[in-house]
Design an enzyme around this catalytic site. Structure first.
Site, PDB file in Angstrom:
ATOM      1  N   HIS A  60       0.848  -1.202   0.000  1.00 29.93           N
ATOM      2  CA  HIS A  60       0.000   0.000   0.000  1.00 29.93           C
ATOM      3  C   HIS A  60       0.880   1.247   0.000  1.00 29.93           C
ATOM      4  O   HIS A  60       1.219   1.789   1.060  1.00 29.93           O
ATOM      5  CB  HIS A  60      -0.913  -0.011   1.231  1.00 29.93           C
ATOM      6  CG  HIS A  60      -2.039   0.963   1.150  1.00 29.93           C
ATOM      7  ND1 HIS A  60      -3.309   0.674   1.587  1.00 29.93           N
ATOM      8  CD2 HIS A  60      -2.109   2.240   0.682  1.00 29.93           C
ATOM      9  CE1 HIS A  60      -4.100   1.709   1.399  1.00 29.93           C
ATOM     10  NE2 HIS A  60      -3.382   2.678   0.856  1.00 29.93           N
ATOM     11  N   HIS A  62       1.733   5.154  -2.135  1.00 28.20           N
ATOM     12  CA  HIS A  62       1.321   6.194  -3.081  1.00 28.20           C
ATOM     13  C   HIS A  62       2.598   6.868  -3.594  1.00 28.20           C
ATOM     14  O   HIS A  62       3.206   7.655  -2.869  1.00 28.20           O
ATOM     15  CB  HIS A  62       0.418   7.223  -2.390  1.00 28.20           C
ATOM     16  CG  HIS A  62      -0.804   6.627  -1.758  1.00 28.20           C
ATOM     17  ND1 HIS A  62      -1.992   6.490  -2.434  1.00 28.20           N
ATOM     18  CD2 HIS A  62      -1.011   6.105  -0.522  1.00 28.20           C
ATOM     19  CE1 HIS A  62      -2.892   5.922  -1.636  1.00 28.20           C
ATOM     20  NE2 HIS A  62      -2.306   5.673  -0.466  1.00 28.20           N
ATOM     21  N   ARG A  64       2.617   8.748  -6.327  1.00 25.93           N
ATOM     22  CA  ARG A  64       2.166  10.065  -6.817  1.00 25.93           C
ATOM     23  C   ARG A  64       2.428  10.339  -8.299  1.00 25.93           C
ATOM     24  O   ARG A  64       2.091  11.437  -8.765  1.00 25.93           O
ATOM     25  CB  ARG A  64       2.784  11.185  -5.990  1.00 25.93           C
ATOM     26  CG  ARG A  64       2.610  11.090  -4.477  1.00 25.93           C
ATOM     27  CD  ARG A  64       1.169  11.128  -4.052  1.00 25.93           C
ATOM     28  NE  ARG A  64       1.030  11.335  -2.621  1.00 25.93           N
ATOM     29  CZ  ARG A  64      -0.090  11.120  -1.950  1.00 25.93           C
ATOM     30  NH1 ARG A  64      -1.172  10.696  -2.577  1.00 25.93           N
ATOM     31  NH2 ARG A  64      -0.150  11.336  -0.662  1.00 25.93           N
ATOM     32  N   ASN A  94      -4.436   6.266  -7.242  1.00 25.03           N
ATOM     33  CA  ASN A  94      -4.974   7.632  -7.130  1.00 25.03           C
ATOM     34  C   ASN A  94      -3.944   8.671  -7.553  1.00 25.03           C
ATOM     35  O   ASN A  94      -3.484   9.498  -6.774  1.00 25.03           O
ATOM     36  CB  ASN A  94      -5.507   7.920  -5.719  1.00 25.03           C
ATOM     37  CG  ASN A  94      -4.492   7.662  -4.638  1.00 25.03           C
ATOM     38  OD1 ASN A  94      -3.521   6.942  -4.844  1.00 25.03           O
ATOM     39  ND2 ASN A  94      -4.699   8.245  -3.473  1.00 25.03           N
ATOM     40  N   ASP A 152      -8.645   3.375  -3.871  1.00 20.57           N
ATOM     41  CA  ASP A 152      -8.098   3.854  -2.595  1.00 20.57           C
ATOM     42  C   ASP A 152      -8.039   5.384  -2.510  1.00 20.57           C
ATOM     43  O   ASP A 152      -7.701   6.070  -3.475  1.00 20.57           O
ATOM     44  CB  ASP A 152      -6.703   3.294  -2.365  1.00 20.57           C
ATOM     45  CG  ASP A 152      -6.237   3.589  -0.966  1.00 20.57           C
ATOM     46  OD1 ASP A 152      -6.931   3.197  -0.014  1.00 20.57           O
ATOM     47  OD2 ASP A 152      -5.195   4.255  -0.806  1.00 20.57           O
ATOM     48  N   HIS A 179     -11.038   0.820   0.410  1.00 15.08           N
ATOM     49  CA  HIS A 179     -10.864   1.896   1.394  1.00 15.08           C
ATOM     50  C   HIS A 179     -12.234   2.069   2.052  1.00 15.08           C
ATOM     51  O   HIS A 179     -13.143   2.668   1.466  1.00 15.08           O
ATOM     52  CB  HIS A 179     -10.432   3.168   0.668  1.00 15.08           C
ATOM     53  CG  HIS A 179     -10.373   4.386   1.529  1.00 15.08           C
ATOM     54  ND1 HIS A 179      -9.196   5.023   1.846  1.00 15.08           N
ATOM     55  CD2 HIS A 179     -11.353   5.102   2.134  1.00 15.08           C
ATOM     56  CE1 HIS A 179      -9.451   6.076   2.605  1.00 15.08           C
ATOM     57  NE2 HIS A 179     -10.760   6.152   2.798  1.00 15.08           N
ATOM     58  N   HIS A 232      -5.930  -0.725   5.471  1.00 20.20           N
ATOM     59  CA  HIS A 232      -5.681   0.032   6.710  1.00 20.20           C
ATOM     60  C   HIS A 232      -6.822  -0.064   7.749  1.00 20.20           C
ATOM     61  O   HIS A 232      -7.435   0.950   8.116  1.00 20.20           O
ATOM     62  CB  HIS A 232      -5.365   1.497   6.416  1.00 20.20           C
ATOM     63  CG  HIS A 232      -6.157   2.146   5.313  1.00 20.20           C
ATOM     64  ND1 HIS A 232      -7.534   2.111   5.251  1.00 20.20           N
ATOM     65  CD2 HIS A 232      -5.764   2.851   4.230  1.00 20.20           C
ATOM     66  CE1 HIS A 232      -7.941   2.773   4.186  1.00 20.20           C
ATOM     67  NE2 HIS A 232      -6.884   3.222   3.539  1.00 20.20           N
ATOM     68  N   ASN A 280      -5.914   9.027   7.359  1.00 21.19           N
ATOM     69  CA  ASN A 280      -7.254   8.513   7.065  1.00 21.19           C
ATOM     70  C   ASN A 280      -7.167   7.016   6.793  1.00 21.19           C
ATOM     71  O   ASN A 280      -6.541   6.629   5.801  1.00 21.19           O
ATOM     72  CB  ASN A 280      -7.843   9.236   5.859  1.00 21.19           C
ATOM     73  CG  ASN A 280      -9.306   8.916   5.655  1.00 21.19           C
ATOM     74  OD1 ASN A 280      -9.937   8.331   6.533  1.00 21.19           O
ATOM     75  ND2 ASN A 280      -9.855   9.280   4.507  1.00 21.19           N
ATOM     76  N   ASP A 307       0.863   2.302   3.933  1.00 17.61           N
ATOM     77  CA  ASP A 307       0.014   3.399   3.441  1.00 17.61           C
ATOM     78  C   ASP A 307       0.866   4.657   3.273  1.00 17.61           C
ATOM     79  O   ASP A 307       0.490   5.758   3.706  1.00 17.61           O
ATOM     80  CB  ASP A 307      -1.176   3.653   4.377  1.00 17.61           C
ATOM     81  CG  ASP A 307      -2.206   4.576   3.739  1.00 17.61           C
ATOM     82  OD1 ASP A 307      -2.063   4.919   2.543  1.00 17.61           O
ATOM     83  OD2 ASP A 307      -3.169   4.967   4.437  1.00 17.61           O
TER      84      ASP A 307
END
Length: 432
Positions: A60, A62, A64, A94, A152, A179, A232, A280, A307
Site C-alpha cells: 500500500h 502512493h 504520486r 490515485n 483507494d 478503502h 488500513h 485517514n 500506506d
C-alpha cells in the site's frame, strides 16, 4: 560481488521456520547456506544481531506519479522503498490521471523497469477516474499487469458497483482492495470521533464510518465469492467483523499500518495539533490499538503495509482540519514493527515478517523468492540492535511528513538486494 554473512538469523516465512547459518551470495545468486562457509575474496559481514528476510513487499504505497511528482515520484519512491528494506511495492491508482486503464498500467510498469531499483506492481482503479460511477475494464488492466483493483482514497459507496467488481475479479482471481469509509458519516471530519475531537473542537470521523463498510463488503464477498481485502483497518469493531468473516470461510483479508499500531488520538494533543498526525482512517483509541495488536498476533490481520502517503510541506503546514491526510511511512515500517512488535510486545519475528513478505505475495499473486541455494537474492538484512532517531531530513522520500520524527527506534534495514543487485547499503542507495 561475493558477499559472505556469518551467523545470521535467516527467516523463512513460507516454511514457518528460522535458522542461524552462514550465507554466501555470489553474482547475485545465493550459492550456499550452511553452518560454516569459508571462501576467499569475499566481503565478509558479521551477522550477529542481524536477520535476513526474503521478498519484503509493501502492499500500500502512493508514489504520486503521474500528476503529483512534487510530492513523490517513482524514482524517489523507489529509493525510499529500498531504504525501507522493501524489494517490491504495490502502487495505488490515485494519481492524475488515475491508473484506470491498461495504458496507465503499462506506463507504471515501464517506469518501474526504467528506474530498476525495486519492483513496482500497479494496482488498477475499480471505477473510471475513481469516481464511483462506472466500472473500469478490469480484464484489460489485469492482462496489462495490474495485481489488484482499488479506488483507494475513495470508498466505492455504490454497493451494486462493488458487487459487480467482485464478480468480475473472480475471473482473474485477484482481490478488490477497499478503502472502507462511509463518506456520509465522515464528511469534513479530520480526527477520530470522541473525546479528543471534542476537546480540540474538530469534526470527528466515527468508527462506524469504517466498520459499516467493512461488514457490507464482507457480505458482498460472501454473496459473490470474490476476494475482498480491507485496507488500513483501524477499529476493534472492524476486527470483530473480519474475524467473523474468516470464521465463516468468506474470502476476506486485511492489512494494518504501523501508525495505527503505535499511535492513539491522544498523540494529537501531545504534539499540539501536529498535522503530520492527520491520517485517514484517523488515529483511534488505546482500545483500538490493543485490539489491532491482538488481531495481528492471532493472524486475523494478514498484512502490515505502510500506506505511504508523502506530501509537500505546503500541503501539511496548515490548520489541522485543512491539512492533507497521510504520512510518509515506507522508511519507518521495519524499525516501528521491531521496536513495538518484537521488543515491546514479544511477537515472534517469523510471525511479523510473514505479514510483510509471504502473505502479501500469496494474497496479491506477486513473485516470491525464498532464501534458498541457487536462487537470485531478493532479500533484506536488518540490524536488530541498530538504534537511531527518525530524522525526516534523511528520508529518500520527498515527503518529510512523519509523526515519528525524533523517535528513537531499533531494528533498521542495512542491506537490500533486489534480483541479485544491491540497491541499498548502510544508508546509501547504490548501483543506480
Amino acid at each position: 560481488m561475493r558477499l559472505l554473512i556469518h551467523d545470521v538469523l535467516l527467516i523463512h516465512p513460507e516454511k514457518d521456520f528460522q535458522e542461524k547459518k552462514d550465507i554466501l551470495i555470489e553474482d547475485g545468486i545465493i550459492r550456499e547456506i550452511d553452518e560454516y562457509i569459508r571462501v576467499s575474496d569475499a566481503e565478509e559481514i558479521n551477522g550477529e544481531g542481524k536477520i535476513i528476510v526474503p521478498s519484503l513487499i509493501d502492499t500500500h504505497v502512493h508514489f504520486r506519479e503521474p500528476g503529483y511528482e512534487w510530492k513523490e515520484n517513482m524514482l524517489t519512491g523507489s529509493m525510499a522503498g529500498a531504504a525501507g528494506g522493501f524489494t517490491g511495492v504495490l502502487c495505488m491508482p490515485n494519481t492524475d490521471p488515475s491508473i484506470d486503464n491498461s495504458a496507465m498500467v503499462n506506463y507504471v510498469r515501464r517506469r518501474a523497469e526504467e528506474i530498476n531499483i525495486i519492483k513496482i506492481y500497479p494496482m488498477g482503479a475499480i471505477t473510471k477516474g475513481r469516481e464511483g460511477k462506472e466500472l473500469t475494464e478490469l480484464g484489460d488492466m489485469y492482462r496489462a499487469g495490474a495485481k489488484a483493483f482499488s479506488d483507494d482514497g475513495n470508498c466505492v459507496m455504490n454497493s451494486e458497483l462493488l458487487r459487480c467488481a467482485l464478480e468480475y475479479s473472480k475471473m482473474f482471481d485477484v482481490p478488490i482492495v477497499e478503502h472502507c469509509e462511509d463518506v456520509n458519516l465522515s464528511s469534513e471530519g479530520s480526527i477520530n470521533w470522541g473525546k479528543t475531537a471534542t476537546i480540540l473542537g474538530l469534526k470527528g470521523i466515527p468508527w462506524v464510518a469504517e466498520s459499516s463498510i467493512v461488514i457490507r463488503d464482507i457480505f458482498l464477498s460472501q454473496l459473490t465469492g470474490g476476494k475482498i481485502h480491507i485496507a488500513h483497518v483501524s477499529t476493534w469493531q472492524s476486527i470483530e467483523m473480519i474475524k467473523w468473516g474468516k470464521k465463516n470461510n468468506i474470502k476476506v483479508t486485511c492489512e494494518v499500518t504501523p501508525h495505527h499500531l503505535t499511535l492513539t488520538e491522544d498523540y494529537i494533543i501531545k504534539t499540539n495539533y501536529d498535522p503530520d498526525t492527520k491520517v485517514n482512517p484517523p488515529l483511534r483509541t488505546k482500545e483500538d490499538v490493543d485490539s489491532l495488536w491482538k488481531a495481528l498476533d492471532e493472524d486475523i490481520i494478514d498484512v502490515i503495509a505502510s500506506d505511504h502517503a508523502p506530501h509537500h510541506r505546503d500541503d501539511k503546514e496548515k490548520e489541522y482540519n485543512l491539512a492533507e491526510f497521510g504520512i510518509s511511512g515506507i522508511e519507518t515500517v521495519i524499525p516501528l514493527i521491531i521496536t513495538y512488535g518484537y521488543y515491546e510486545r514479544k511477537i515472534p519475528l517469523l510471525k511479523l515478517f510473514k505479514k510483510l513478505s509471504y502473505n502479501p505475495a500469496k494474497i496479491f499473486n506477486i513473485p516470491y523468492t525464498p532464501l534458498a541455494k541457487g536462487l537470485k537474492a531478493n532479500l533484506t538484512m536488518i540490524d536488530l540492535n541498530l538504534e537511531k532517531k527518525v530524522n525526516p531530513d534523511e528520508f529518500f522520500s520527498l515527503g518529510k511528513n512523519t509523526p515519528f520524527k525524533g523517535w528513537s527506534l531499533k531494528g533498521w534495514p542495512v542491506l537490500t538486494i533486489v534480483d541479485g543487485k544491491i540497491v541499498y547499503k548502510e544508508g546509501r542507495i547504490v548501483n543506480v
